[in-house]
Scaffold this motif. Structure first.
Motif, PDB file in Angstrom:
ATOM      1  N   PRO A 127       0.825  -1.210   0.000  1.00 30.79           N
ATOM      2  CA  PRO A 127       0.000   0.000   0.000  1.00 30.79           C
ATOM      3  C   PRO A 127       0.860   1.260   0.000  1.00 30.79           C
ATOM      4  O   PRO A 127       2.030   1.233   0.393  1.00 30.79           O
ATOM      5  CB  PRO A 127      -0.808  -0.127   1.297  1.00 30.79           C
ATOM      6  CG  PRO A 127      -0.159  -1.177   2.097  1.00 30.79           C
ATOM      7  CD  PRO A 127       0.586  -2.056   1.169  1.00 30.79           C
ATOM      8  N   LEU A 141       7.047  -7.945  12.929  1.00 34.87           N
ATOM      9  CA  LEU A 141       5.595  -7.877  12.756  1.00 34.87           C
ATOM     10  C   LEU A 141       5.022  -7.132  13.957  1.00 34.87           C
ATOM     11  O   LEU A 141       4.666  -7.721  14.971  1.00 34.87           O
ATOM     12  CB  LEU A 141       5.013  -9.275  12.634  1.00 34.87           C
ATOM     13  CG  LEU A 141       5.524 -10.049  11.414  1.00 34.87           C
ATOM     14  CD1 LEU A 141       5.112 -11.495  11.494  1.00 34.87           C
ATOM     15  CD2 LEU A 141       5.020  -9.418  10.132  1.00 34.87           C
ATOM     16  N   ALA A 143       2.323  -5.775  14.611  1.00 35.81           N
ATOM     17  CA  ALA A 143       0.956  -6.034  15.057  1.00 35.81           C
ATOM     18  C   ALA A 143       0.941  -7.020  16.216  1.00 35.81           C
ATOM     19  O   ALA A 143       0.055  -6.978  17.054  1.00 35.81           O
ATOM     20  CB  ALA A 143       0.127  -6.577  13.898  1.00 35.81           C
TER      21      ALA A 143
ATOM     22  N   ASP B  84      -4.464  -3.965   3.435  1.00 35.77           N
ATOM     23  CA  ASP B  84      -4.365  -2.511   3.521  1.00 35.77           C
ATOM     24  C   ASP B  84      -4.428  -1.880   2.140  1.00 35.77           C
ATOM     25  O   ASP B  84      -4.849  -0.743   1.989  1.00 35.77           O
ATOM     26  CB  ASP B  84      -3.055  -2.124   4.219  1.00 35.77           C
ATOM     27  CG  ASP B  84      -3.071  -2.498   5.688  1.00 35.77           C
ATOM     28  OD1 ASP B  84      -4.168  -2.783   6.197  1.00 35.77           O
ATOM     29  OD2 ASP B  84      -2.010  -2.505   6.320  1.00 35.77           O
ATOM     30  N   LYS B  85      -3.971  -2.629   1.148  1.00 36.02           N
ATOM     31  CA  LYS B  85      -4.039  -2.106  -0.211  1.00 36.02           C
ATOM     32  C   LYS B  85      -5.488  -2.066  -0.692  1.00 36.02           C
ATOM     33  O   LYS B  85      -5.875  -1.176  -1.442  1.00 36.02           O
ATOM     34  CB  LYS B  85      -3.210  -3.011  -1.122  1.00 36.02           C
ATOM     35  CG  LYS B  85      -3.090  -2.547  -2.540  1.00 36.02           C
ATOM     36  CD  LYS B  85      -1.839  -1.753  -2.770  1.00 36.02           C
ATOM     37  CE  LYS B  85      -1.561  -1.538  -4.231  1.00 36.02           C
ATOM     38  NZ  LYS B  85      -0.394  -0.696  -4.425  1.00 36.02           N
ATOM     39  N   THR B 112     -11.554 -10.009  11.934  1.00 39.49           N
ATOM     40  CA  THR B 112     -10.439  -9.585  12.788  1.00 39.49           C
ATOM     41  C   THR B 112      -9.095  -9.605  12.090  1.00 39.49           C
ATOM     42  O   THR B 112      -8.117  -9.182  12.682  1.00 39.49           O
ATOM     43  CB  THR B 112     -10.315 -10.537  13.983  1.00 39.49           C
ATOM     44  OG1 THR B 112     -10.011 -11.833  13.479  1.00 39.49           O
ATOM     45  CG2 THR B 112     -11.557 -10.584  14.811  1.00 39.49           C
ATOM     46  N   GLY B 114      -8.133 -12.631  11.101  1.00 39.72           N
ATOM     47  CA  GLY B 114      -8.082 -14.088  11.053  1.00 39.72           C
ATOM     48  C   GLY B 114      -6.685 -14.638  11.236  1.00 39.72           C
ATOM     49  O   GLY B 114      -5.903 -14.111  12.024  1.00 39.72           O
ATOM     50  N   TRP B 117      -3.586 -12.248  11.265  1.00 38.46           N
ATOM     51  CA  TRP B 117      -3.766 -11.087  12.127  1.00 38.46           C
ATOM     52  C   TRP B 117      -2.454 -10.352  12.378  1.00 38.46           C
ATOM     53  O   TRP B 117      -2.456  -9.172  12.666  1.00 38.46           O
ATOM     54  CB  TRP B 117      -4.357 -11.525  13.460  1.00 38.46           C
ATOM     55  CG  TRP B 117      -3.415 -12.385  14.242  1.00 38.46           C
ATOM     56  CD1 TRP B 117      -3.236 -13.711  14.086  1.00 38.46           C
ATOM     57  CD2 TRP B 117      -2.511 -11.961  15.239  1.00 38.46           C
ATOM     58  NE1 TRP B 117      -2.276 -14.148  14.937  1.00 38.46           N
ATOM     59  CE2 TRP B 117      -1.812 -13.097  15.664  1.00 38.46           C
ATOM     60  CE3 TRP B 117      -2.231 -10.741  15.831  1.00 38.46           C
ATOM     61  CZ2 TRP B 117      -0.844 -13.044  16.641  1.00 38.46           C
ATOM     62  CZ3 TRP B 117      -1.264 -10.688  16.802  1.00 38.46           C
ATOM     63  CH2 TRP B 117      -0.578 -11.832  17.204  1.00 38.46           C
ATOM     64  N   ASP B 118      -1.299 -11.038  12.270  1.00 40.86           N
ATOM     65  CA  ASP B 118      -0.036 -10.354  12.532  1.00 40.86           C
ATOM     66  C   ASP B 118       0.698 -10.001  11.251  1.00 40.86           C
ATOM     67  O   ASP B 118       1.862  -9.633  11.296  1.00 40.86           O
ATOM     68  CB  ASP B 118       0.865 -11.204  13.440  1.00 40.86           C
ATOM     69  CG  ASP B 118       1.209 -12.539  12.810  1.00 40.86           C
ATOM     70  OD1 ASP B 118       0.618 -12.870  11.775  1.00 40.86           O
ATOM     71  OD2 ASP B 118       2.065 -13.253  13.353  1.00 40.86           O
ATOM     72  N   SER B 119       0.019 -10.103  10.120  1.00 40.57           N
ATOM     73  CA  SER B 119       0.691  -9.818   8.856  1.00 40.57           C
ATOM     74  C   SER B 119       0.973  -8.325   8.712  1.00 40.57           C
ATOM     75  O   SER B 119       0.333  -7.489   9.334  1.00 40.57           O
ATOM     76  CB  SER B 119      -0.179 -10.288   7.698  1.00 40.57           C
ATOM     77  OG  SER B 119       0.282  -9.737   6.500  1.00 40.57           O
ATOM     78  N   TYR B 120       1.939  -8.010   7.882  1.00 43.30           N
ATOM     79  CA  TYR B 120       2.306  -6.619   7.655  1.00 43.30           C
ATOM     80  C   TYR B 120       1.314  -5.901   6.760  1.00 43.30           C
ATOM     81  O   TYR B 120       1.351  -4.696   6.646  1.00 43.30           O
ATOM     82  CB  TYR B 120       3.707  -6.530   7.035  1.00 43.30           C
ATOM     83  CG  TYR B 120       3.855  -7.285   5.737  1.00 43.30           C
ATOM     84  CD1 TYR B 120       3.584  -6.663   4.537  1.00 43.30           C
ATOM     85  CD2 TYR B 120       4.246  -8.620   5.723  1.00 43.30           C
ATOM     86  CE1 TYR B 120       3.700  -7.354   3.353  1.00 43.30           C
ATOM     87  CE2 TYR B 120       4.356  -9.310   4.556  1.00 43.30           C
ATOM     88  CZ  TYR B 120       4.090  -8.677   3.365  1.00 43.30           C
ATOM     89  OH  TYR B 120       4.190  -9.359   2.198  1.00 43.30           O
ATOM     90  N   LYS B 124      -6.750  -5.308  10.174  1.00 40.51           N
ATOM     91  CA  LYS B 124      -7.178  -6.072  11.353  1.00 40.51           C
ATOM     92  C   LYS B 124      -8.689  -5.936  11.523  1.00 40.51           C
ATOM     93  O   LYS B 124      -9.178  -5.330  12.466  1.00 40.51           O
ATOM     94  CB  LYS B 124      -6.464  -5.584  12.614  1.00 40.51           C
ATOM     95  CG  LYS B 124      -4.989  -5.283  12.451  1.00 40.51           C
ATOM     96  CD  LYS B 124      -4.161  -6.482  12.059  1.00 40.51           C
ATOM     97  CE  LYS B 124      -2.726  -6.074  11.874  1.00 40.51           C
ATOM     98  NZ  LYS B 124      -2.154  -6.553  10.635  1.00 40.51           N
ATOM     99  N   ARG B 197       3.169  -1.457 -23.948  1.00 39.56           N
ATOM    100  CA  ARG B 197       2.906  -2.487 -22.968  1.00 39.56           C
ATOM    101  C   ARG B 197       1.882  -1.961 -21.992  1.00 39.56           C
ATOM    102  O   ARG B 197       1.723  -0.768 -21.850  1.00 39.56           O
ATOM    103  CB  ARG B 197       4.185  -2.890 -22.232  1.00 39.56           C
ATOM    104  CG  ARG B 197       4.837  -1.713 -21.514  1.00 39.56           C
ATOM    105  CD  ARG B 197       6.149  -2.085 -20.905  1.00 39.56           C
ATOM    106  NE  ARG B 197       5.947  -3.061 -19.854  1.00 39.56           N
ATOM    107  CZ  ARG B 197       6.534  -4.242 -19.854  1.00 39.56           C
ATOM    108  NH1 ARG B 197       7.341  -4.585 -20.828  1.00 39.56           N
ATOM    109  NH2 ARG B 197       6.339  -5.075 -18.871  1.00 39.56           N
ATOM    110  N   GLU B 199       0.462  -0.953 -18.518  1.00 40.15           N
ATOM    111  CA  GLU B 199       1.040  -0.426 -17.281  1.00 40.15           C
ATOM    112  C   GLU B 199       0.094  -0.760 -16.130  1.00 40.15           C
ATOM    113  O   GLU B 199      -1.084  -0.459 -16.202  1.00 40.15           O
ATOM    114  CB  GLU B 199       1.221   1.089 -17.413  1.00 40.15           C
ATOM    115  CG  GLU B 199       1.634   1.791 -16.138  1.00 40.15           C
ATOM    116  CD  GLU B 199       2.938   1.291 -15.563  1.00 40.15           C
ATOM    117  OE1 GLU B 199       3.727   0.698 -16.321  1.00 40.15           O
ATOM    118  OE2 GLU B 199       3.157   1.463 -14.357  1.00 40.15           O
ATOM    119  N   PRO B 200       0.609  -1.434 -15.095  1.00 40.28           N
ATOM    120  CA  PRO B 200      -0.288  -1.803 -13.984  1.00 40.28           C
ATOM    121  C   PRO B 200      -0.780  -0.574 -13.230  1.00 40.28           C
ATOM    122  O   PRO B 200      -0.035   0.374 -13.111  1.00 40.28           O
ATOM    123  CB  PRO B 200       0.604  -2.642 -13.096  1.00 40.28           C
ATOM    124  CG  PRO B 200       1.982  -2.229 -13.426  1.00 40.28           C
ATOM    125  CD  PRO B 200       1.983  -1.848 -14.873  1.00 40.28           C
TER     126      PRO B 200
END
Lengths: 182, 200
Positions: A127, A141, A143, B84-85, B112, B114, B117-120, B124, B197, B199-200
């Motif tokens: 993001p 991490l 969090a 988050d994206k 939550t 799931g 939950w601790d991912s970057y 949440k 090409r 472009e994303p």
């Protein structure tokens, strides 16, 4: 160069380890040898090794000329931390996305990166405003320390289960105890 | 892009001044014609699709899964891992829905975070982005759980008394954009000879 061959599900994967200086030449040579389908490129964080720490950059190529028995090759090189690697976008244009992803996830620079836009290496998946290189082992991490969580985070921590006697998790990314209770 | 000012949400004089029996009828109509908009982000969306198919068939509860987009939908089901994206897109589509609108958070990830939950990069819980009416637990929940969540939501709708005052207090307070602001302008395709090409 070492060329051990391993067989998985009947398909032979050729493995090739090259020096970082020979990276583009090795990929070009493999492409000339028929491995003309670029599958993926990524890195592995090996900066915690005793011996020659750095980032392993891995590239997987396929030979599409033999559809029933695909020949595959994995080319790997180790880049010392902080150094950059030559880009293979001149060999496979499709590697641009993979190099951008490797750049944002590991902080590895690619020299001569060109995806036709002239915009250079820029974030692809993360993001906007994200700071840090999340796939490195040194990335904490946060969090786990900052997010209040009901119940146990690891097996045996909940009040409903007995302690397992298992060693507490000390995986990369888990914050140290000085970050507070977790 | 210039926003089209649509004014504050209101229910109209009929709903504001209607006697209780009429409100019951209005709520009855609202609860059994929930045009649903599936925000399918991960494997939970498959369970949502299973719930919409012949075996579980939530159309018999009045949930209609044919909303062409968020602007025609009353109910948004967020099924899957919100990253988050993706979170700004969830918010944008929620803002495009007309009031009164309802949200079901379907599955552990959108409740939550799931197992991630601790991912970057995982949000949440989708309730950090939009207000949620009903949470359906499970990883993934079975289609029956979604049916139960829908019935819970319908009970909630049956009990609510929506007046202009209530609906403003409920929605306008966190309405972050007008419908015009969350509309993107049309993109003109580039001339064919300049494209080298995508472009994303």
């Amino acid at each position: 160069m070492t060329e051990p061959a391993a067989a998985t599900d009947g398909v032979v994967i050729k493995r090739l380890e090259v020096d970082a200086a020979d990276w583009v030449d090795a990929v070009t040579e493999a492409r000339g040898a028929g491995f003309s389908f670029f599958d993926w490129l990524t890195a592995v964080d090996q900066t915690d090794l005793e011996e020659s720490p750095g980032l392993d950059v891995v590239c997987h190529l396929l030979d599409p000329s033999t559809p029933k028995a695909l020949r595959r090759i994995m080319i790997r090189t180790r880049v010392p931390d902080g150094e950059s690697l030559a880009s293979i976008t001149g060999v496979f244009r499709g590697a641009a996305w993979h190099e951008r992803e490797t750049h944002e996830m590991f902080g590895l620079e690619f020299d001569g990166f060109d995806d036709g836009t002239g915009l250079g290496l820029r974030p692809l998946l993360l993001p906007d405003g994200f700071e840090g290189t999340p796939l490195r082992k040194s990335f904490v991490l946060a969090a786990r320390a900052s997010k209040p969580w009901p119940g146990g985070k690891e097996p045996g921590e909940s009040e409903h289960t007995k302690p397992t006697g298992r060693r507490r998790v000390s995986a990369p990314g888990v914050p140290d105890p000085e970050w507070g209770p977790r | 892009m210039a926003g089209v000012e649509l004014g504050m949400p209101r229910m109209g004089a009929a709903a504001d001044l209607a006697p209780q029996p009429v409100k019951v009828v209005l709520n009855w109509g609202r609860r059994y014609s929930l045009w649903v908009f599936n925000f399918g982000l991960a494997c939970c969306a498959i369970e949502f699709i299973a719930a919409s198919m012949a075996r579980h068939d939530f159309i018999r509860l009045g949930v209609i899964p044919f909303a062409p987009g968020p602007r025609q939908a009353d109910l948004m089901v967020v099924s899957g891992t919100v990253t988050d994206k993706m979170a700004p897109a969830v918010r944008r589509l929620y803002d495009q829905m007309p009031e009164p609108k309802y949200v079901i958070s379907f599955g552990a990830c959108s409740n939550t975070g799931g197992p991630y939950w601790d991912s970057y990069c995982v949000t949440k819980g989708v309730d950090t982005v939009i207000p949620v009416d009903v949470y359906v637990p499970g990883c993934p929940p079975r289609p029956e759980s979604l049916l139960q969540g829908i019935i819970r939501l319908q009970e909630k709708i049956a009990q609510e008394s929506l007046s202009t005052k209530v609906i403003r207090a409920k929605y306008a307070g966190h309405r972050t954009a007008t419908a015009g602001e969350v509309t993107r302008g049309l993109v003109t395709p580039p001339a064919a000879d300049t494209v080298t090409r995508a472009e994303p």
